[in-house]
Write a protein that holds these residues in place. Structure first.
Motif, PDB file in Angstrom:
ATOM      1  N   TYR A 203       0.789  -1.246   0.188  1.00  0.00           N
ATOM      2  CA  TYR A 203      -0.012  -0.076  -0.195  1.00  0.00           C
ATOM      3  C   TYR A 203       0.801   1.153  -0.086  1.00  0.00           C
ATOM      4  O   TYR A 203       1.903   1.165   0.526  1.00  0.00           O
ATOM      5  N   HIS A 204       0.366   2.346  -0.634  1.00  0.00           N
ATOM      6  CA  HIS A 204       1.227   3.702  -0.819  1.00  0.00           C
ATOM      7  C   HIS A 204       0.939   4.265   0.654  1.00  0.00           C
ATOM      8  O   HIS A 204      -0.089   4.075   1.240  1.00  0.00           O
ATOM      9  N   HIS A 205       2.012   4.778   0.938  1.00  0.00           N
ATOM     10  CA  HIS A 205       2.074   5.279   2.480  1.00  0.00           C
ATOM     11  C   HIS A 205       1.111   6.540   3.104  1.00  0.00           C
ATOM     12  O   HIS A 205       0.562   6.606   3.920  1.00  0.00           O
ATOM     13  N   SER A 206       0.906   7.075   1.766  1.00  0.00           N
ATOM     14  CA  SER A 206      -0.056   8.611   2.002  1.00  0.00           C
ATOM     15  C   SER A 206      -1.670   8.281   1.803  1.00  0.00           C
ATOM     16  O   SER A 206      -2.249   8.787   2.513  1.00  0.00           O
ATOM     17  N   SER A 207      -1.664   7.271   0.831  1.00  0.00           N
ATOM     18  CA  SER A 207      -3.149   7.168   0.493  1.00  0.00           C
ATOM     19  C   SER A 207      -3.774   5.914   0.530  1.00  0.00           C
ATOM     20  O   SER A 207      -5.037   5.634   0.959  1.00  0.00           O
ATOM     21  N   GLY A 208      -2.918   4.815   0.913  1.00  0.00           N
ATOM     22  CA  GLY A 208      -3.236   3.404   1.211  1.00  0.00           C
ATOM     23  C   GLY A 208      -3.918   2.717   0.088  1.00  0.00           C
ATOM     24  O   GLY A 208      -4.131   1.597   0.042  1.00  0.00           O
ATOM     25  N   HIS A 209      -3.570   3.471  -1.093  1.00  0.00           N
ATOM     26  CA  HIS A 209      -4.131   2.797  -2.289  1.00  0.00           C
ATOM     27  C   HIS A 209      -3.160   1.503  -2.478  1.00  0.00           C
ATOM     28  O   HIS A 209      -1.717   1.530  -2.419  1.00  0.00           O
ATOM     29  N   SER A 210      -3.419   0.404  -3.124  1.00  0.00           N
ATOM     30  CA  SER A 210      -2.883  -0.654  -3.506  1.00  0.00           C
ATOM     31  C   SER A 210      -1.908  -0.517  -4.538  1.00  0.00           C
ATOM     32  O   SER A 210      -2.147   0.213  -5.437  1.00  0.00           O
ATOM     33  N   VAL A 211      -0.632  -0.919  -4.099  1.00  0.00           N
ATOM     34  CA  VAL A 211       0.401  -0.707  -5.304  1.00  0.00           C
ATOM     35  C   VAL A 211       0.898  -2.219  -5.726  1.00  0.00           C
ATOM     36  O   VAL A 211       1.754  -2.266  -6.618  1.00  0.00           O
TER      37      VAL A 211
END
Length: 91
Positions: A62-70
């Motif tokens: 997960y991206h640290h600032s948004s929580g979007h899956s990477v």
């Protein structure tokens, strides 16, 4: 963030939920819910990605600032190609 100011975040898990917190405000920045119990969470070496691992055998990123899956390792859970659970991860 600009200049030398550094953002300090904390990652945690409880049950199926991964949460990233801002300790300075004591508020969560984001939460995600996994399909299975989460055994551990870890930051990558640049503190830009949080990884979680659990009973589904996946390492979710997960991206640290948004929580979007990477991404996810492996891309799908297939218990015939790897252990059914992941108990720890390291970057």
């Amino acid at each position: 963030m600009s200049g030398d100011q550094e953002l300090c975040l904390l990652a945690s898990s409880a049950g199926r939920v991964v949460t990233v917190w801002d300790p300075s405000t004591q508020q969560s920045k984001w939460t995600v819910t996994s399909q299975s119990l989460v055994h551990c969470v870890r930051w990558n070496h640049t503190n830009q990605v949080v990884g979680s691992a659990g009973e589904d055998g996946l390492i979710s990123l997960y991206h640290h600032s948004s929580g979007h899956s990477v991404g996810c390792i492996p891309e799908t859970a297939d218990v015939t190609t790897h252990e059914p659970q992941v108990h720890s991860i390291a970057f």
